[in-house]
Design a protein around this motif. Structure first.
Motif, PDB file in Angstrom:
ATOM      1  N   ILE A   1     -44.220  19.148  43.338  1.00 39.80           N
ATOM      2  CA  ILE A   1     -44.637  20.105  44.375  1.00 39.80           C
ATOM      3  C   ILE A   1     -43.530  21.103  44.695  1.00 39.80           C
ATOM      4  CG2 ILE A   1     -45.124  20.296  46.859  1.00 39.80           C
ATOM      5  CD1 ILE A   1     -46.716  17.687  46.605  1.00 39.80           C
ATOM      6  N   LEU A   2     -42.321  20.598  44.777  1.00 43.22           N
ATOM      7  CA  LEU A   2     -41.221  21.443  45.283  1.00 43.22           C
ATOM      8  C   LEU A   2     -40.462  22.181  44.194  1.00 43.22           C
ATOM      9  CD1 LEU A   2     -39.837  19.163  48.119  1.00 43.22           C
ATOM     10  CD2 LEU A   2     -41.194  21.251  48.322  1.00 43.22           C
ATOM     11  N   ASP A   3     -40.558  21.699  42.960  1.00 47.01           N
ATOM     12  CA  ASP A   3     -39.768  22.338  41.909  1.00 47.01           C
ATOM     13  C   ASP A   3     -40.405  23.604  41.363  1.00 47.01           C
ATOM     14  OD1 ASP A   3     -37.622  20.793  42.018  1.00 47.01           O
ATOM     15  OD2 ASP A   3     -37.820  19.876  40.044  1.00 47.01           O
ATOM     16  N   THR A   4     -41.681  23.806  41.685  1.00 47.45           N
ATOM     17  CA  THR A   4     -42.314  25.045  41.239  1.00 47.45           C
ATOM     18  C   THR A   4     -41.570  26.216  41.849  1.00 47.45           C
ATOM     19  OG1 THR A   4     -43.788  24.951  43.132  1.00 47.45           O
ATOM     20  CG2 THR A   4     -44.589  23.990  41.089  1.00 47.45           C
ATOM     21  N   ASP A   5     -41.128  27.137  40.972  1.00 49.33           N
ATOM     22  CA  ASP A   5     -40.406  28.298  41.481  1.00 49.33           C
ATOM     23  C   ASP A   5     -41.367  29.154  42.296  1.00 49.33           C
ATOM     24  OD1 ASP A   5     -37.729  28.206  40.875  1.00 49.33           O
ATOM     25  OD2 ASP A   5     -38.085  28.664  38.772  1.00 49.33           O
ATOM     26  N   VAL A   6     -41.108  29.183  43.565  1.00 45.16           N
ATOM     27  CA  VAL A   6     -41.995  29.939  44.443  1.00 45.16           C
ATOM     28  C   VAL A   6     -41.665  31.418  44.406  1.00 45.16           C
ATOM     29  CG1 VAL A   6     -42.884  28.433  46.234  1.00 45.16           C
ATOM     30  CG2 VAL A   6     -40.455  29.005  46.206  1.00 45.16           C
ATOM     31  N   GLU A   7     -42.659  32.220  44.100  1.00 42.02           N
ATOM     32  CA  GLU A   7     -42.489  33.594  44.529  1.00 42.02           C
ATOM     33  C   GLU A   7     -42.831  33.545  46.010  1.00 42.02           C
ATOM     34  OE1 GLU A   7     -46.488  33.036  43.029  1.00 42.02           O
ATOM     35  OE2 GLU A   7     -44.607  32.092  42.401  1.00 42.02           O
ATOM     36  N   LEU A   8     -41.976  34.093  46.813  1.00 39.40           N
ATOM     37  CA  LEU A   8     -42.141  33.954  48.253  1.00 39.40           C
ATOM     38  C   LEU A   8     -43.510  34.453  48.689  1.00 39.40           C
ATOM     39  CD1 LEU A   8     -38.633  35.263  49.382  1.00 39.40           C
ATOM     40  CD2 LEU A   8     -39.406  32.901  49.310  1.00 39.40           C
ATOM     41  N   SER A   9     -44.178  33.618  49.428  1.00 38.53           N
ATOM     42  CA  SER A   9     -45.482  34.042  49.936  1.00 38.53           C
ATOM     43  C   SER A   9     -45.247  34.940  51.145  1.00 38.53           C
ATOM     44  CB  SER A   9     -46.320  32.827  50.325  1.00 38.53           C
ATOM     45  OG  SER A   9     -45.986  32.391  51.619  1.00 38.53           O
ATOM     46  N   GLU A  10     -46.327  35.510  51.653  1.00 37.63           N
ATOM     47  CA  GLU A  10     -46.171  36.454  52.771  1.00 37.63           C
ATOM     48  C   GLU A  10     -45.681  35.755  54.046  1.00 37.63           C
ATOM     49  OE1 GLU A  10     -50.314  34.918  52.487  1.00 37.63           O
ATOM     50  OE2 GLU A  10     -48.791  35.682  51.148  1.00 37.63           O
ATOM     51  N   MET A  11     -45.873  34.433  54.096  1.00 44.22           N
ATOM     52  CA  MET A  11     -45.390  33.689  55.270  1.00 44.22           C
ATOM     53  C   MET A  11     -43.871  33.533  55.275  1.00 44.22           C
ATOM     54  SD  MET A  11     -47.675  32.822  57.443  1.00 44.22           S
ATOM     55  CE  MET A  11     -46.655  31.631  58.348  1.00 44.22           C
ATOM     56  N   ASP A  12     -43.258  33.633  54.092  1.00 38.32           N
ATOM     57  CA  ASP A  12     -41.847  33.289  54.004  1.00 38.32           C
ATOM     58  C   ASP A  12     -40.943  34.430  54.441  1.00 38.32           C
ATOM     59  OD1 ASP A  12     -42.374  30.751  53.018  1.00 38.32           O
ATOM     60  OD2 ASP A  12     -42.593  31.508  50.979  1.00 38.32           O
ATOM     61  N   ASN A  13     -39.950  34.061  55.200  1.00 34.47           N
ATOM     62  CA  ASN A  13     -38.899  34.990  55.576  1.00 34.47           C
ATOM     63  C   ASN A  13     -37.754  34.834  54.582  1.00 34.47           C
ATOM     64  OD1 ASN A  13     -36.719  36.291  56.624  1.00 34.47           O
ATOM     65  ND2 ASN A  13     -36.926  35.456  58.699  1.00 34.47           N
ATOM     66  N   PRO A  14     -37.470  35.876  53.802  1.00 39.37           N
ATOM     67  CA  PRO A  14     -36.456  35.736  52.745  1.00 39.37           C
ATOM     68  C   PRO A  14     -35.067  35.415  53.299  1.00 39.37           C
ATOM     69  CG  PRO A  14     -37.347  37.985  52.835  1.00 39.37           C
ATOM     70  CD  PRO A  14     -38.061  37.206  53.872  1.00 39.37           C
ATOM     71  N   LEU A  15     -34.877  35.634  54.580  1.00 43.96           N
ATOM     72  CA  LEU A  15     -33.575  35.329  55.177  1.00 43.96           C
ATOM     73  C   LEU A  15     -33.435  33.848  55.512  1.00 43.96           C
ATOM     74  CD1 LEU A  15     -32.839  38.319  57.589  1.00 43.96           C
ATOM     75  CD2 LEU A  15     -31.698  37.693  55.450  1.00 43.96           C
ATOM     76  N   ASP A  16     -34.525  33.138  55.589  1.00 43.73           N
ATOM     77  CA  ASP A  16     -34.448  31.751  56.028  1.00 43.73           C
ATOM     78  C   ASP A  16     -33.987  30.849  54.892  1.00 43.73           C
ATOM     79  OD1 ASP A  16     -34.464  29.787  57.825  1.00 43.73           O
ATOM     80  OD2 ASP A  16     -36.636  29.493  57.869  1.00 43.73           O
ATOM     81  N   ILE A  17     -33.380  29.750  55.287  1.00 41.45           N
ATOM     82  CA  ILE A  17     -32.781  28.884  54.283  1.00 41.45           C
ATOM     83  C   ILE A  17     -33.790  27.997  53.583  1.00 41.45           C
ATOM     84  CG2 ILE A  17     -30.508  28.770  55.308  1.00 41.45           C
ATOM     85  CD1 ILE A  17     -31.446  26.038  56.487  1.00 41.45           C
ATOM     86  N   ILE A  18     -34.981  27.935  54.127  1.00 40.75           N
ATOM     87  CA  ILE A  18     -35.957  27.036  53.514  1.00 40.75           C
ATOM     88  C   ILE A  18     -37.341  27.670  53.608  1.00 40.75           C
ATOM     89  CG2 ILE A  18     -36.151  25.679  55.650  1.00 40.75           C
ATOM     90  CD1 ILE A  18     -36.479  23.238  53.699  1.00 40.75           C
ATOM     91  N   PRO A  19     -37.997  27.829  52.456  1.00 39.73           N
ATOM     92  CA  PRO A  19     -39.268  28.551  52.432  1.00 39.73           C
ATOM     93  C   PRO A  19     -40.359  27.768  53.148  1.00 39.73           C
ATOM     94  CG  PRO A  19     -38.354  28.278  50.219  1.00 39.73           C
ATOM     95  CD  PRO A  19     -37.591  27.381  51.118  1.00 39.73           C
ATOM     96  N   TYR A  20     -41.007  28.445  54.068  1.00 35.32           N
ATOM     97  CA  TYR A  20     -42.101  27.838  54.837  1.00 35.32           C
ATOM     98  C   TYR A  20     -43.168  27.240  53.932  1.00 35.32           C
ATOM     99  CZ  TYR A  20     -46.193  27.601  57.907  1.00 35.32           C
ATOM    100  OH  TYR A  20     -47.304  27.171  58.585  1.00 35.32           O
ATOM    101  N   SER A  21     -43.559  27.973  52.917  1.00 33.22           N
ATOM    102  CA  SER A  21     -44.685  27.534  52.088  1.00 33.22           C
ATOM    103  C   SER A  21     -44.379  26.244  51.334  1.00 33.22           C
ATOM    104  CB  SER A  21     -45.084  28.635  51.100  1.00 33.22           C
ATOM    105  OG  SER A  21     -43.956  29.051  50.363  1.00 33.22           O
ATOM    106  N   GLN A  22     -43.126  26.107  50.904  1.00 42.11           N
ATOM    107  CA  GLN A  22     -42.769  24.880  50.181  1.00 42.11           C
ATOM    108  C   GLN A  22     -42.740  23.668  51.106  1.00 42.11           C
ATOM    109  OE1 GLN A  22     -39.213  26.292  47.973  1.00 42.11           O
ATOM    110  NE2 GLN A  22     -40.028  24.999  46.341  1.00 42.11           N
ATOM    111  N   ILE A  23     -42.090  23.832  52.255  1.00 40.82           N
ATOM    112  CA  ILE A  23     -42.053  22.743  53.232  1.00 40.82           C
ATOM    113  C   ILE A  23     -43.472  22.317  53.615  1.00 40.82           C
ATOM    114  CG2 ILE A  23     -41.665  22.393  55.718  1.00 40.82           C
ATOM    115  CD1 ILE A  23     -39.284  21.654  54.163  1.00 40.82           C
ATOM    116  N   LEU A  24     -44.314  23.294  53.791  1.00 44.51           N
ATOM    117  CA  LEU A  24     -45.695  22.988  54.177  1.00 44.51           C
ATOM    118  C   LEU A  24     -46.382  22.119  53.133  1.00 44.51           C
ATOM    119  CD1 LEU A  24     -48.054  23.308  56.090  1.00 44.51           C
ATOM    120  CD2 LEU A  24     -48.633  25.467  54.964  1.00 44.51           C
ATOM    121  N   LYS A  25     -46.208  22.491  51.876  1.00 41.53           N
ATOM    122  CA  LYS A  25     -46.838  21.706  50.815  1.00 41.53           C
ATOM    123  C   LYS A  25     -46.319  20.269  50.795  1.00 41.53           C
ATOM    124  CE  LYS A  25     -46.101  24.707  47.519  1.00 41.53           C
ATOM    125  NZ  LYS A  25     -45.927  25.227  46.160  1.00 41.53           N
TER     126      LYS A  25
END
Lengths: 197, 197
Positions: free
Chosen positions: A70-94
């Motif tokens: 689930i987590l190793d998939t290279d995420v292209e940042l979704s619209e929910m993600d703030n590129p400044l944050d240290i941890i992508p919202y979409s990945q944590i959610l999954k």
DNA sequence: TATTAAAATCAACACGTTGTTCATAAAGGA
DNA sequence: TCCTTTATGAACAACGTGTTGATTTTAATA
């Protein structure tokens, strides 16, 4: 089919094991207990696993592999993600959604009679996700002092993981979305700000 | 004197137990192992303890009581303490010095084959110290969201405890003073600030 | 020095769990 | 039906458990 029968036996073993693990812990539980509880012959257990530790390992490995997938998939940042944050919202959610899906066993692993080694593995996975995002710049000036990188990493990590663990231990009452949001937003508050509301 | 002999036996047991605990963990270690390693008769062990769990309990209880004695003393704030901070520097320092004093056993308890229940007790003690200081105001406005009090408390606590645990697990290389200062100062940084140095 | 009580030893006990083996039975796909 | 996989049941030696009772060692003290 034999595959069916096989699956039924192992899933009965997993079910009984989870119950026993929750109520006694791994030390206090015997293979004989598992066999009795699963209404299978004790020999049948040894047809599938080397011993109770092997069973524990294999069940945990399932979870770990799923989480990694689930987590190793290279995420292209979704619209929910703030590129400044240290941890992508979409990945944590999954990841949180998966935890909820496998909740019965994970809750047990994380609970009183659970396995600290699993918690450590879980931390390591989250750590890998975070570290990809954290700037590789070295130490942080802290007044006149340095905050060593290893301590900085640990603080970051524990902030995220402790929220998730508390969520699980309380029974995952809140939705994965709420928790993911909490984690994301908390990143911008100091402990002092959190304390003195 | 007989008191002397008694002390020697129990301290040999503690020593052997610590070694075995570190290398195997409590499950894999037997009373027979302890007796062999301590060069005492197995029956002698049962003269002092009910079983290996009773031994573990009693050794942990010693530590817990000592820590409570150190931390429960009502501190008049020393000159080092910032009355605005959530955790008094002087108290944390004393606790860390005690950890260093009992390092061999505590390191084992906190390590790979250690006991998560001890870590939980340790957390609870630190939690009590913190909670005395934290303003009893309820939830914190977080953007449009609330950060629930239980999560806020947990984040605060884990920030402090994770530093201490990392310190122990790395072998307590830094001085208690350094760690106490680190804890105190870290309270004013957000994870985001910690990450992007 | 001799007495005495505490502490440690030793051997033995019944019991449960372990992991393995072997012969047998049941299940179900080819 | 045949054949392979899966499960059963009984037996095995080995080990750890907690307890017992008889005995010895220890060291303080009378």
């Amino acid at each position: 089919m034999s595959q069916q029968r096989h699956t039924e036996t192992t899933s009965k073993i997993k079910q009984t094991f989870t119950i026993l693990l929750k109520e006694k812990g791994l030390d206090a539980l015997s293979v004989s207990d598992i066999a009795r509880g699963s209404q299978i012959n004790r020999g049948t257990f040894y047809l599938h696993y080397l011993d109770k530790y092997d069973l524990m390992d294999k069940l945990q490995e399932e979870l770990i592999q799923d989480l990694l997938a689930i987590l190793d998939t290279d995420v292209e940042l979704s619209e929910m993600d703030n590129p400044l944050d240290i941890i992508p919202y979409s990945q944590i959610l999954k990841a949180l959604q998966y935890v909820k899906q496998e909740f019965t066993f994970i809750e047990t692993l994380v609970g009183e009679h659970g396995d600290p080694k699993f918690v450590a593995k879980f931390k390591a996975i989250i750590s890998a996700v975070i570290k990809e995002k954290v700037s590789h710049s070295s130490n942080l000036k802290l007044g006149t002092e340095h905050l060593p990188k290893d301590y900085a990493d640990e603080i970051l990590l524990s902030g995220v993981v402790s929220i998730i663990l508390l969520w699980i231990r309380k029974g995952a009452i809140e939705s994965p979305e709420q928790i993911a949001k909490m984690i994301t937003q908390t990143r911008f508050l100091s402990p002092s700000e959190i304390a003195h509301a």
